[in-house]
Design an enzyme around this catalytic site. Structure first.
Site, PDB file in Angstrom:
ATOM      1  N   LYS A  83       6.556  -1.779   1.204  1.00  0.00           N
ATOM      2  CA  LYS A  83       5.519  -1.068   2.155  1.00  0.00           C
ATOM      3  C   LYS A  83       4.277  -2.249   2.000  1.00  0.00           C
ATOM      4  O   LYS A  83       3.045  -1.671   1.399  1.00  0.00           O
ATOM      5  CB  LYS A  83       4.769   0.268   1.934  1.00  0.00           C
TER       6      LYS A  83
ATOM      7  N   GLU B 195      13.262   3.270  12.468  1.00  0.00           N
ATOM      8  CA  GLU B 195      12.101   4.010  13.005  1.00  0.00           C
ATOM      9  C   GLU B 195      11.717   3.957  13.980  1.00  0.00           C
ATOM     10  O   GLU B 195      11.195   3.679  14.545  1.00  0.00           O
ATOM     11  CB  GLU B 195      11.888   4.061  11.000  1.00  0.00           C
TER      12      GLU B 195
ATOM     13  N   LEU C 217      11.445   1.846   6.350  1.00  0.00           N
ATOM     14  CA  LEU C 217      10.848   2.564   5.532  1.00  0.00           C
ATOM     15  C   LEU C 217      11.668   3.237   4.120  1.00  0.00           C
ATOM     16  O   LEU C 217      11.577   4.239   4.845  1.00  0.00           O
ATOM     17  CB  LEU C 217       9.393   2.521   5.090  1.00  0.00           C
TER      18      LEU C 217
ATOM     19  N   TYR D 102       0.989  -1.356   0.187  1.00  0.00           N
ATOM     20  CA  TYR D 102       0.493  -0.373   0.174  1.00  0.00           C
ATOM     21  C   TYR D 102       0.775   1.203   0.018  1.00  0.00           C
ATOM     22  O   TYR D 102       2.003   1.273   0.267  1.00  0.00           O
ATOM     23  CB  TYR D 102      -1.091  -0.099   1.195  1.00  0.00           C
TER      24      TYR D 102
END
Length: 281
Positions: free
Chosen positions: A144, A176, A200, A33
């Site tokens: 993702k 992250e 990401l 996504y």
């Protein structure tokens, strides 16, 4: 429309959309996504998000059933159908619809899903409280994917602690956040984890790097530790809808607050660049 859902060409309100039970997203989270926001009915950084979306799909051998230009135009057309000029824009592609079987199904087309919901304009001046959280995710964080259970658990842990986000770490190395990227400022330099398979490649991250360079800051894409973060001049969190948020607490103790003038410059650059890109049409 108040909200909008799109599934393989069908358009309706989100609450009225029906998706087949055998969509592989149901059994395996077998899809990818992307998401951003629309301001003044203009989608922010659309090309950047489209590129990442197609890259994520390619890494999982999913063939998106339209070209990048076609998807871009579709999203623009759909955003125009929703009344609110401020929207959360989400789209995904799944491997297709087929009886449950782990191996890829043959002769099945991918399913494209879009949802649009009204939202407020992102507030880049919010102050965040963070907690540290061991990074137990798999080795595909650069894709993702729809498999977000580790991030869901981490986000819930932050909520229960009365905080806004988590700082994932592998051993002592900061990676992250649950649904953001994190960075530190030290001695006038922006440090951010390298764009490898442990994070990401955030669009907000890329635009923060651009902002830092534009105001004359050096940027170092390097590993840094929890101790580095605790002793940083500033701690920043970014995502597409989080332009450049300042963190003020980690695990109940103050962090940052030593270079507010740099934070202000970065925030102003990001806000101004979004306003310029998303001018009312």
């Amino acid at each position: 429309m108040k909200t909008l859902a799109y599934y393989n060409g069908e358009i309706t309100e989100i609450a009225d959309m029906r998706i087949p039970l055998n969509d592989r997203a149901m059994y395996y989270g077998d899809g990818v996504y992307d998401a951003t926001f629309a301001h003044n009915h203009v989608i922010w950084a659309l090309e950047d998000h489209i590129e990442r979306f197609y890259n994520s799909a390619a890494l999982l051998d999913i063939v998106i059933p339209m070209s990048k230009d076609e998807l871009s135009q579709l999203l623009k057309d759909l955003v125009a159908k929703v009344e609110s000029p401020e929207q959360f824009v989400y789209w995904s592609v799944t491997r297709g619809t087929a009886p449950r079987k782990h191996e890829y199904p043959e002769g099945v087309s991918a399913n494209l899903i879009v949802t649009l919901t009204p939202t407020g304009k992102p507030d880049t001046y919010q102050k965040l409280k963070l907690i540290s959280y061991e990074d137990h995710r798999f080795e595909y964080c650069n894709i993702k994917t729809l498999n977000l259970i580790p991030s869901v658990l981490a986000a819930e842990a932050a909520k229960k602690a009365g905080c806004d986000e988590v700082i994932f770490h592998r051993g002592d190395i900061v990676t992250e956040c649950a649904h953001s990227n994190c960075h530190i400022i030290k001695d006038g330099k922006l440090l951010t984890h390298p764009a490898d398979h442990h994070i990401l490649p955030g669009i907000g991250r890329a635009h923060l790097i651009k902002a830092a360079k534009a105001i004359g800051m050096a940027v170092d894409e390097t590993f840094y530790t929890l101790d580095d973060l605790r002793n940083a001049d500033e701690v920043l969190v970014t995502a597409s809808s989080r332009f450049c948020l300042q963190a003020v607490e980690l695990d109940g103790k103050p962090v940052g607050g030593k270079a507010p003038e740099l934070v202000k410059k970065l925030q102003e650059y990001r806000v101004n660049s979004v306003e310029e890109e998303c001018k009312a049409q």
